[in-house]
Scaffold this motif. Sequence first.
Motif, PDB file in Angstrom:
ATOM      1  N   ILE A  95      29.182  37.714  41.383  1.00  0.00           N
ATOM      2  CA  ILE A  95      30.443  37.143  41.893  1.00  0.00           C
ATOM      3  C   ILE A  95      31.667  37.931  41.426  1.00  0.00           C
ATOM      4  O   ILE A  95      32.726  37.872  42.053  1.00  0.00           O
ATOM      5  CB  ILE A  95      30.575  35.641  41.522  1.00  0.00           C
ATOM      6  CG1 ILE A  95      31.769  34.998  42.237  1.00  0.00           C
ATOM      7  CG2 ILE A  95      30.668  35.431  40.023  1.00  0.00           C
ATOM      8  CD1 ILE A  95      31.753  35.091  43.734  1.00  0.00           C
ATOM      9  N   THR A  96      31.521  38.689  40.347  1.00  0.00           N
ATOM     10  CA  THR A  96      32.686  39.480  39.932  1.00  0.00           C
ATOM     11  C   THR A  96      32.915  40.669  40.882  1.00  0.00           C
ATOM     12  O   THR A  96      33.954  41.312  40.833  1.00  0.00           O
ATOM     13  CB  THR A  96      32.544  40.000  38.481  1.00  0.00           C
ATOM     14  OG1 THR A  96      31.415  40.853  38.422  1.00  0.00           O
ATOM     15  CG2 THR A  96      32.394  38.868  37.485  1.00  0.00           C
TER      16      THR A  96
ATOM     17  N   PHE B 227      43.303  32.583  42.837  1.00  0.00           N
ATOM     18  CA  PHE B 227      43.027  31.460  41.931  1.00  0.00           C
ATOM     19  C   PHE B 227      41.583  31.594  41.451  1.00  0.00           C
ATOM     20  O   PHE B 227      40.664  31.670  42.274  1.00  0.00           O
ATOM     21  CB  PHE B 227      43.203  30.122  42.662  1.00  0.00           C
ATOM     22  CG  PHE B 227      44.603  29.887  43.149  1.00  0.00           C
ATOM     23  CD1 PHE B 227      45.528  29.218  42.360  1.00  0.00           C
ATOM     24  CD2 PHE B 227      45.006  30.346  44.405  1.00  0.00           C
ATOM     25  CE1 PHE B 227      46.829  29.012  42.802  1.00  0.00           C
ATOM     26  CE2 PHE B 227      46.302  30.143  44.858  1.00  0.00           C
ATOM     27  CZ  PHE B 227      47.212  29.473  44.054  1.00  0.00           C
ATOM     28  N   LEU B 228      41.385  31.606  40.122  1.00  0.00           N
ATOM     29  CA  LEU B 228      40.053  31.829  39.548  1.00  0.00           C
ATOM     30  C   LEU B 228      39.737  30.703  38.568  1.00  0.00           C
ATOM     31  O   LEU B 228      40.513  30.454  37.638  1.00  0.00           O
ATOM     32  CB  LEU B 228      40.037  33.162  38.788  1.00  0.00           C
ATOM     33  CG  LEU B 228      40.569  34.384  39.536  1.00  0.00           C
ATOM     34  CD1 LEU B 228      40.749  35.556  38.576  1.00  0.00           C
ATOM     35  CD2 LEU B 228      39.610  34.766  40.662  1.00  0.00           C
ATOM     36  N   CYS B 229      38.586  30.033  38.735  1.00  0.00           N
ATOM     37  CA  CYS B 229      38.293  28.887  37.870  1.00  0.00           C
ATOM     38  C   CYS B 229      36.814  28.846  37.494  1.00  0.00           C
ATOM     39  O   CYS B 229      35.943  29.198  38.284  1.00  0.00           O
ATOM     40  CB  CYS B 229      38.624  27.572  38.584  1.00  0.00           C
ATOM     41  SG  CYS B 229      40.342  27.459  39.097  1.00  0.00           S
TER      42      CYS B 229
ATOM     43  N   LEU C 167      36.912  38.683  36.482  1.00  0.00           N
ATOM     44  CA  LEU C 167      37.505  38.678  37.824  1.00  0.00           C
ATOM     45  C   LEU C 167      39.004  38.971  37.783  1.00  0.00           C
ATOM     46  O   LEU C 167      39.538  39.635  38.682  1.00  0.00           O
ATOM     47  CB  LEU C 167      37.262  37.321  38.484  1.00  0.00           C
ATOM     48  CG  LEU C 167      35.962  37.193  39.291  1.00  0.00           C
ATOM     49  CD1 LEU C 167      35.644  35.735  39.567  1.00  0.00           C
ATOM     50  CD2 LEU C 167      36.063  37.973  40.611  1.00  0.00           C
ATOM     51  N   ARG C 168      39.674  38.460  36.768  1.00  0.00           N
ATOM     52  CA  ARG C 168      41.120  38.727  36.639  1.00  0.00           C
ATOM     53  C   ARG C 168      41.365  40.237  36.644  1.00  0.00           C
ATOM     54  O   ARG C 168      42.219  40.754  37.344  1.00  0.00           O
ATOM     55  CB  ARG C 168      41.646  38.187  35.303  1.00  0.00           C
ATOM     56  CG  ARG C 168      42.088  36.765  35.324  1.00  0.00           C
ATOM     57  CD  ARG C 168      42.530  36.349  33.936  1.00  0.00           C
ATOM     58  NE  ARG C 168      43.842  36.905  33.604  1.00  0.00           N
ATOM     59  CZ  ARG C 168      44.982  36.363  33.968  1.00  0.00           C
ATOM     60  NH1 ARG C 168      44.989  35.235  34.648  1.00  0.00           N
ATOM     61  NH2 ARG C 168      46.131  36.921  33.662  1.00  0.00           N
ATOM     62  N   GLN C 169      40.539  40.918  35.849  1.00  0.00           N
ATOM     63  CA  GLN C 169      40.694  42.366  35.733  1.00  0.00           C
ATOM     64  C   GLN C 169      40.370  43.056  37.061  1.00  0.00           C
ATOM     65  O   GLN C 169      41.108  43.928  37.527  1.00  0.00           O
ATOM     66  CB  GLN C 169      39.756  42.857  34.648  1.00  0.00           C
ATOM     67  CG  GLN C 169      40.290  44.037  33.929  1.00  0.00           C
ATOM     68  CD  GLN C 169      39.383  44.421  32.777  1.00  0.00           C
ATOM     69  OE1 GLN C 169      38.340  43.797  32.550  1.00  0.00           O
ATOM     70  NE2 GLN C 169      39.767  45.448  32.064  1.00  0.00           N
TER      71      GLN C 169
ATOM     72  N   LEU D 127      42.799  45.282  39.360  1.00  0.00           N
ATOM     73  CA  LEU D 127      42.472  46.668  39.732  1.00  0.00           C
ATOM     74  C   LEU D 127      42.321  46.798  41.247  1.00  0.00           C
ATOM     75  O   LEU D 127      42.533  47.860  41.816  1.00  0.00           O
ATOM     76  CB  LEU D 127      41.188  47.114  39.017  1.00  0.00           C
ATOM     77  CG  LEU D 127      41.297  47.203  37.500  1.00  0.00           C
ATOM     78  CD1 LEU D 127      39.950  47.516  36.865  1.00  0.00           C
ATOM     79  CD2 LEU D 127      42.340  48.260  37.090  1.00  0.00           C
ATOM     80  N   GLY D 128      41.957  45.685  41.898  1.00  0.00           N
ATOM     81  CA  GLY D 128      41.780  45.691  43.365  1.00  0.00           C
ATOM     82  C   GLY D 128      43.097  45.555  44.110  1.00  0.00           C
ATOM     83  O   GLY D 128      43.091  45.453  45.341  1.00  0.00           O
ATOM     84  N   GLY D 129      44.224  45.458  43.390  1.00  0.00           N
ATOM     85  CA  GLY D 129      45.515  45.505  44.070  1.00  0.00           C
ATOM     86  C   GLY D 129      46.372  44.256  43.924  1.00  0.00           C
ATOM     87  O   GLY D 129      47.551  44.272  44.277  1.00  0.00           O
TER      88      GLY D 129
END
Length: 324
Positions: free
Chosen positions: A270-271, A287-289, A298-300, A304-306
């Motif tokens: 999922i990341t 939004f990440l939970c 995922l935040r990172q 990095l994905g924009g």
Amino acid sequence: MPTITFEGKDFSCTEGETILDCMTRQGVMLPSSCQSGACQTCMIRALKGNPPEESQQGLKDTLKAQGYFLACICRPTEDMTIGLSSVSPRFSARVLEKRLLNETVVRIRLQRPQDFSYRAGQFINLVRPEDELTRSYSLASLPDEDFLELHIKRVPDGQMSGWVFDRLAEGDDISFFGPAGDCFYIPGKADQPLLLVGTGTGLAPLYGIFRDVLKHEHRAEVHLFHASLAEAGLYLQDELRAFAAQHKHFHYVPCVLHGEVPEGGLQGNITELPLKVLGSLSGYRVFLCGDPPIVNALRQKCFLGGASMQDIHSDPFVFTPQSS
Ligand SMILES: Cc1cc2nc3c(=O)[nH]c(=O)nc-3n(C[C@H](O)[C@H](O)[C@H](O)COP(=O)(O)OP(=O)(O)OC[C@H]3O[C@@H](n4cnc5c(N)ncnc54)[C@H](O)[C@@H]3O)c2cc1C
Ligand code: FES
């Protein structure tokens, strides 16, 4: 070493010790839950002395100005006199419904107290009546619904989740305080695409957030990825597919790491999946939970994905570390 004065008694902190650990070590049990600065259960007030800035992370400016801080992340640098917080009133609510959503996730609906208001995606702190054990749970309901909805996963040997599964019953009254958390949708920028990613019961806040988004007639695409190790860990699939069928710009992607792939879903880590599907995340609000390491990874990746850091909102479900 700094000395902490509480209710007329002095407590000496050792090098680098938090106020919560210092008090616990000396037999004073302050309220606490996540022990990592996320849930705000341990908020207390400095009556004398200044709490370090980092111990006030996530608090409203008005609370900071009054000397409130989080005891679990406060490593004092000077002597302080502290008092218990009185800013979080307790609410009492009746359990209206208790229903299994899959083998390990239960949905609890509580009667919403009339004077309780919140933003979709915030969380409350549930208090177990017999011993005041406190844990945070995200609200899956919408503020204008007359119930509060929680999705609670049974954690092996979990004190609160086990109690909710085995003992809490429809018709019982339970108390809570809150709301807290800043992972919610702020209406506006209706042409900004949205990405929502949740693992396990990380769906709970997102279930509130995406319905809030749709209510506010957000025009851009909204992508919800719900992930679990295997399909048995997913839930509310039919309801989410029904929302996707009704709203052409809402996309629901159930994801599994292994095993059978759900209809319309994906298999993989999922990341990595959201970026694989969407390409660049430039311009997205995110939004990440759920599971803390996945949320942090995922935040990172999203950055990095924009996606811009200020457009990434997250709620890692940090849990109380087991005491040795
Ligand atoms: C802001 C926030 C929102 C949250 N929202 C939700 C929600 O909507 N739904 C939900 O189910 N939970 C949510 N949680 C997690 C919840 O607060 C509790 O941590 C969780 O229910 C476990 O509590 P417990 O008392 O049952 O387990 P404990 O008795 O605290 O823990 C028992 C054992 O399990 C370990 N453990 C605890 N939780 C986990 C976990 N998730 N994964 C692996 N090991 C674990 C502990 O380290 C310990 O060894 C949220 C947490 C935070 C901080
Ligand atoms: S913020 Fe301190 S216990 Fe959660």
